[in-house]
Scaffold this motif. Structure first.
Motif, mmCIF file in Angstrom:
data_model
loop_
_atom_site.group_PDB
_atom_site.id
_atom_site.type_symbol
_atom_site.label_atom_id
_atom_site.label_comp_id
_atom_site.label_asym_id
_atom_site.label_seq_id
_atom_site.Cartn_x
_atom_site.Cartn_y
_atom_site.Cartn_z
ATOM 1 N N ARG A 1 0.845 -1.185 0.000
ATOM 2 C CA ARG A 1 0.000 0.000 0.000
ATOM 3 C C ARG A 1 0.893 1.252 0.000
ATOM 4 N NH1 ARG A 1 -5.313 -0.333 0.603
ATOM 5 N NH2 ARG A 1 -6.237 -2.318 1.236
ATOM 6 N N SER A 2 0.495 2.274 -0.775
ATOM 7 C CA SER A 2 1.331 3.464 -0.902
ATOM 8 C C SER A 2 0.478 4.720 -0.929
ATOM 9 C CB SER A 2 2.177 3.397 -2.175
ATOM 10 O OG SER A 2 1.357 3.408 -3.334
ATOM 11 N N ALA A 3 1.123 5.836 -0.632
ATOM 12 C CA ALA A 3 0.486 7.151 -0.701
ATOM 13 C C ALA A 3 1.581 8.178 -0.953
ATOM 14 C CB ALA A 3 -0.275 7.475 0.573
ATOM 15 N N SER A 4 1.180 9.331 -1.500
ATOM 16 C CA SER A 4 2.146 10.365 -1.872
ATOM 17 C C SER A 4 1.734 11.710 -1.291
ATOM 18 C CB SER A 4 2.261 10.478 -3.398
ATOM 19 O OG SER A 4 2.701 9.268 -3.968
ATOM 20 N N ALA A 5 2.740 12.557 -1.100
ATOM 21 C CA ALA A 5 2.509 13.940 -0.683
ATOM 22 C C ALA A 5 3.527 14.812 -1.399
ATOM 23 C CB ALA A 5 2.644 14.092 0.826
ATOM 24 N N GLU A 6 3.163 16.053 -1.652
ATOM 25 C CA GLU A 6 4.045 16.966 -2.359
ATOM 26 C C GLU A 6 4.121 18.297 -1.625
ATOM 27 O OE1 GLU A 6 1.028 19.238 -5.450
ATOM 28 O OE2 GLU A 6 2.326 17.656 -6.227
ATOM 29 N N VAL A 7 5.113 19.087 -1.995
ATOM 30 C CA VAL A 7 5.251 20.432 -1.466
ATOM 31 C C VAL A 7 5.486 21.364 -2.649
ATOM 32 C CG1 VAL A 7 7.742 20.163 -1.063
ATOM 33 C CG2 VAL A 7 6.470 21.908 0.186
ATOM 34 N N ILE A 8 4.894 22.552 -2.611
ATOM 35 C CA ILE A 8 5.110 23.541 -3.663
ATOM 36 C C ILE A 8 6.395 24.284 -3.367
ATOM 37 C CG2 ILE A 8 4.178 25.610 -4.758
ATOM 38 C CD1 ILE A 8 1.396 24.604 -4.079
ATOM 39 N N LEU A 9 7.308 24.310 -4.344
ATOM 40 C CA LEU A 9 8.639 24.871 -4.131
ATOM 41 C C LEU A 9 8.979 25.838 -5.266
ATOM 42 C CD1 LEU A 9 11.199 24.747 -2.317
ATOM 43 C CD2 LEU A 9 12.070 23.012 -3.892
ATOM 44 N N PRO A 10 8.752 27.138 -5.087
ATOM 45 C CA PRO A 10 9.145 28.107 -6.113
ATOM 46 C C PRO A 10 10.639 28.435 -5.995
ATOM 47 C CG PRO A 10 7.993 29.219 -4.332
ATOM 48 C CD PRO A 10 7.990 27.756 -3.981
ATOM 49 N N VAL A 11 11.357 28.237 -7.088
ATOM 50 C CA VAL A 11 12.779 28.557 -7.145
ATOM 51 C C VAL A 11 12.945 29.707 -8.135
ATOM 52 C CG1 VAL A 11 15.094 27.727 -7.690
ATOM 53 C CG2 VAL A 11 13.446 26.197 -6.600
ATOM 54 N N GLY A 12 13.507 30.815 -7.672
ATOM 55 C CA GLY A 12 13.660 31.998 -8.517
ATOM 56 C C GLY A 12 13.304 33.238 -7.725
ATOM 57 N N PRO A 13 12.903 34.302 -8.423
ATOM 58 C CA PRO A 13 12.535 35.538 -7.733
ATOM 59 C C PRO A 13 11.388 35.291 -6.757
ATOM 60 C CG PRO A 13 12.747 35.910 -10.098
ATOM 61 C CD PRO A 13 12.834 34.436 -9.885
ATOM 62 N N LEU A 14 11.406 36.032 -5.651
ATOM 63 C CA LEU A 14 10.350 35.892 -4.663
ATOM 64 C C LEU A 14 9.073 36.544 -5.158
ATOM 65 C CD1 LEU A 14 12.329 36.649 -1.372
ATOM 66 C CD2 LEU A 14 11.771 34.422 -2.365
ATOM 67 N N ALA A 15 7.946 36.106 -4.646
ATOM 68 C CA ALA A 15 6.665 36.710 -5.001
ATOM 69 C C ALA A 15 6.581 38.123 -4.442
ATOM 70 C CB ALA A 15 5.518 35.864 -4.461
ATOM 71 N N PRO A 16 5.927 39.028 -5.152
ATOM 72 C CA PRO A 16 5.772 40.389 -4.633
ATOM 73 C C PRO A 16 5.018 40.390 -3.312
ATOM 74 C CG PRO A 16 5.042 40.224 -6.933
ATOM 75 C CD PRO A 16 5.265 38.827 -6.453
ATOM 76 N N GLN A 17 5.369 41.344 -2.455
ATOM 77 C CA GLN A 17 4.660 41.534 -1.196
ATOM 78 C C GLN A 17 3.662 42.681 -1.379
ATOM 79 O OE1 GLN A 17 5.137 39.451 1.564
ATOM 80 N NE2 GLN A 17 6.297 38.340 -0.004
ATOM 81 N N VAL A 18 2.391 42.333 -1.436
ATOM 82 C CA VAL A 18 1.331 43.314 -1.675
ATOM 83 C C VAL A 18 0.662 43.655 -0.354
ATOM 84 C CG1 VAL A 18 -0.806 43.779 -2.929
ATOM 85 C CG2 VAL A 18 0.983 42.376 -3.987
#
Length: 270
Positions: free
Chosen positions: A152-169
């Motif tokens: 039996r198996s299961a998966s999990a992921e993480v969102i990983l942005p590599v590059g410029p940071l997102a703007p701070q609004v």
């Protein structure tokens, strides 16, 4: 038995019907699970129940939005994977330490780990807590798959942005809690901090009529400053629990492009 998902109350109910399809009883379905604004649900060909959840927020990239799969299991149960990354963003080359802390098997079975860091379908590591260096900017979704001794198996992921940071609004105005009534024209001011030059012409501010835990976008303005006329559309005249929601958004010119948002909710005083 038909199932009914309720968006605003975050639950799923089961309807018992008689021979004439009249409701005779309503029971909670999996009350120990919080369904976060369920939008749709359907049983798949594999017998699992799939639930599409909007998450919390107003027309933004909700981190808790998901397509959940619920399995009915007899006997051995599926392992529960957990994954985290440190740091969670940065510019390439970026060395990231991954962790499977919190991963568990309900039956205590031994687990095998398989990491795919770059979504190419190949196993990059079989260690519980490996590290990996990203040499190119991009939006990555590293995945951990865990398999128990029964297969039996299961998966999990993480969102990983590599590059410029997102703007701070950030909203300078309006601010949460300020006096407000529908029909009023609200002035707004937005600031944006970014690692690339900011163009205020690309800032959008959307007026959303908030109703319970969801919203209806009614108008949009552009620029770091401006005004928006608030109103209640005909479909919600006389409704209760209404709010005015302002969502500011800015997408920068970096590679890859990043978007930042900010939200302010005003509750009418009248």
């Amino acid at each position: 038995m038909p199932l009914f998902a309720e968006w605003t109350r975050d639950y799923v109910k089961g309807f018992h019907l008689d021979r004439r399809n009249r409701v005779t009883q309503i029971d909670p379905v999996l009350p120990e699970i919080v369904f976060d604004n369920p939008m749709d649900l359907e049983f798949g060909p594999d017998g699992a129940l799939y639930v599409l959840e909007y998450g919390d927020g107003y027309f933004s990239e909700n981190p808790d939005a998901q397509l959940a799969r619920i399995d009915y299991v007899r006997g051995n149960r599926t392992p529960i994977p957990r994954v985290s990354a440190n740091p969670g963003n940065g510019r390439a080359p970026l060395t990231v330490s991954f962790s499977s802390a919190g991963t568990a098997d309900p039956d205590g079975d031994a687990l095998r780990y398989a990491w795919d860091f770059d979504a190419d379908g190949h196993v990059d590591s079989t260690e519980p807590d490996p590290s990996y260096t990203y040499t190119a900017d991009g939006d990555y979704r590293p995945v951990l798959k865990v398999t128990d001794s029964t297969g039996r198996s299961a998966s999990a992921e993480v969102i990983l942005p590599v590059g410029p940071l997102a703007p701070q609004v950030t909203f300078v105005s309006p601010v949460t809690g300020q006096p407000f009534e529908f029909g009023q024209t609200v002035s707004y001011a937005v600031t944006v901090a970014d690692d690339t030059p900011v163009n205020c012409a690309n800032v959008t501010v959307t007026y959303i009529l908030g109703h319970d835990q969801h919203g209806h976008p009614l108008s949009t303005s552009s620029g770091c400053t401006g005004t928006i006329a608030t109103f209640v559309d005909a479909g919600h005249a006389g409704a209760g629990n209404l709010t005015a929601v302002f969502v500011a958004s800015y997408t920068d010119s970096g590679t890859p492009r990043r978007t930042g948002t900010a939200t302010v909710v005003l509750t009418p005083t009248g």
